[in-house]
Design an enzyme around this catalytic site. Structure first.
Site, PDB file in Angstrom:
ATOM      1  N   ASP A 111      29.293  35.095  -0.599  1.00  0.00           N
ATOM      2  CA  ASP A 111      30.533  35.499  -1.277  1.00  0.00           C
ATOM      3  C   ASP A 111      30.580  36.993  -1.574  1.00  0.00           C
ATOM      4  O   ASP A 111      31.592  37.497  -2.061  1.00  0.00           O
ATOM      5  CB  ASP A 111      30.744  34.689  -2.564  1.00  0.00           C
ATOM      6  CG  ASP A 111      29.623  34.833  -3.581  1.00  0.00           C
ATOM      7  OD1 ASP A 111      28.454  34.861  -3.169  1.00  0.00           O
ATOM      8  OD2 ASP A 111      29.909  34.904  -4.787  1.00  0.00           O
ATOM      9  N   ASP A 115      25.240  39.873  -9.228  1.00  0.00           N
ATOM     10  CA  ASP A 115      24.965  38.642  -9.965  1.00  0.00           C
ATOM     11  C   ASP A 115      23.624  38.767 -10.684  1.00  0.00           C
ATOM     12  O   ASP A 115      22.628  39.199 -10.104  1.00  0.00           O
ATOM     13  CB  ASP A 115      24.916  37.452  -9.006  1.00  0.00           C
ATOM     14  CG  ASP A 115      26.263  37.170  -8.365  1.00  0.00           C
ATOM     15  OD1 ASP A 115      27.219  37.913  -8.635  1.00  0.00           O
ATOM     16  OD2 ASP A 115      26.350  36.196  -7.589  1.00  0.00           O
TER      17      ASP A 115
END
Length: 301
Positions: free
Chosen positions: A64, A207
């Site tokens: 992603d 992240d």
């Protein structure tokens, strides 16, 4: 200078949010941070021109965050991009890109420089200082700290007028050079300039769970871009999957002394309750803002 959010979702595209991609727009350059699936399609609805993008920073190699990269690289060539494109990213990105471009027979009209980063490294890129730190995710992940150069202070126009210096080219010289000459006398430029203005400081994190790397990157920045995948009630779940809650992002911002926090990488499960995430962050750090696709934020020092 501004951030333009092309994709603010987590994991996979949704009707409301595309996956990760953030542009940093500056009069002299356009940078990207991550390039998830359909990033180039998002650009069609934005002021961003693919051939103007000069540098891309990839935080980690989860799909992603990178599946839009080969398509973007190809389209940039098709749109007659001819200038160097530099890509910074974790170990493995060079091999993946080279294999993808080779297997698909993609021909580039421009030079491509892929740099694999490591924690603690620093780079000079287009007049900015870039520092890399490792984050804590399920996968090797990094964040980037961007620091602009110190700017000279404002001209003391009244002092120059009293000296008899006319406005015009000489004013520009005073801003650019250490000394200037007026009517046969040499003067120090600093005597006619205000206090230097510190360069802009930004941090864009991939992240991560809250960690020391996040704090080091975020220390006293003007703007921190931080993931906020989950609400506070899902803190344990967030930790298991290497993510942060909105409240945890705000705690990092507070501890690091940042000026503004921009929250992104939002789970689709909160489609009807996104303001809950922003509210949870603001309970800790008032200058917290939850981003949406195609939202821009002007950066002020």
């Amino acid at each position: 200078m501004e951030f333009y959010f092309l994709g603010t979702g987590a994991g996979m595209p949704s009707k409301q949010r595309n996956v990760s991609a953030i542009a940093l727009l500056h009069p002299k350059m356009t940078w990207l941070f991550d390039c998830g699936e359909a990033t180039q399609h998002q650009m069609l609805h934005s002021p961003i021109k693919p051939r103007k993008v000069s540098t891309i920073f990839i935080t980690h190699l989860h799909g992603d965050h990178i599946f839009g990269l080969p398509g973007f690289i190809s389209t940039r060539a098709a749109l007659e991009g001819t200038t160097l494109l530099t890509i910074f990213g974790p170990k493995g990105i060079k091999e993946w890109l080279e294999a993808t471009l080779r297997i698909t027979g993609t021909y580039l009209r421009y030079p491509l420089d892929v740099i694999e980063v490591e924690a603690g490294q620093t780079y000079e890129q287009e007049g900015f200082h870039i520092h890399v730190e490792a984050l804590e995710h399920r996968f090797l992940a990094y964040g980037y700290r961007i620091e602009g150069q110190e700017e000279k202070g404002a001209l003391h126009v009244e002092a120059l007028k009293q000296l008899g210096v006319p406005s015009g080219p000489l004013y520009r010289q005073i801003k650019q050079k250490e000394t200037f000459v007026f009517e046969g006398t040499e003067y120090q430029s600093t005597d006619f300039l205000g206090e230097p203005k510190p360069g802009i400081k930004l941090a864009v994190l991939g992240d991560t769970v809250p960690c020391e790397g996040s704090l080091r990157l975020a220390e006293k920045v003007d703007v921190l871009v931080h993931e906020a995948t989950f609400a506070d009630s899902e803190q344990d779940h967030a930790g298991r999957f290497g993510h942060s809650t909105a409240r945890q992002a705000a705690e990092i911002a507070l501890k690091a002394g940042v000026k503004k926090l921009l929250l992104t990488h939002i789970s689709a499960r909160y489609v009807d309750q996104e303001q809950r995430l922003e509210a949870e962050a603001r309970e800790v750090f008032e200058e917290s803002y939850l981003m949406t696709d195609h939202q821009s934020v002007v950066i002020k020092g």
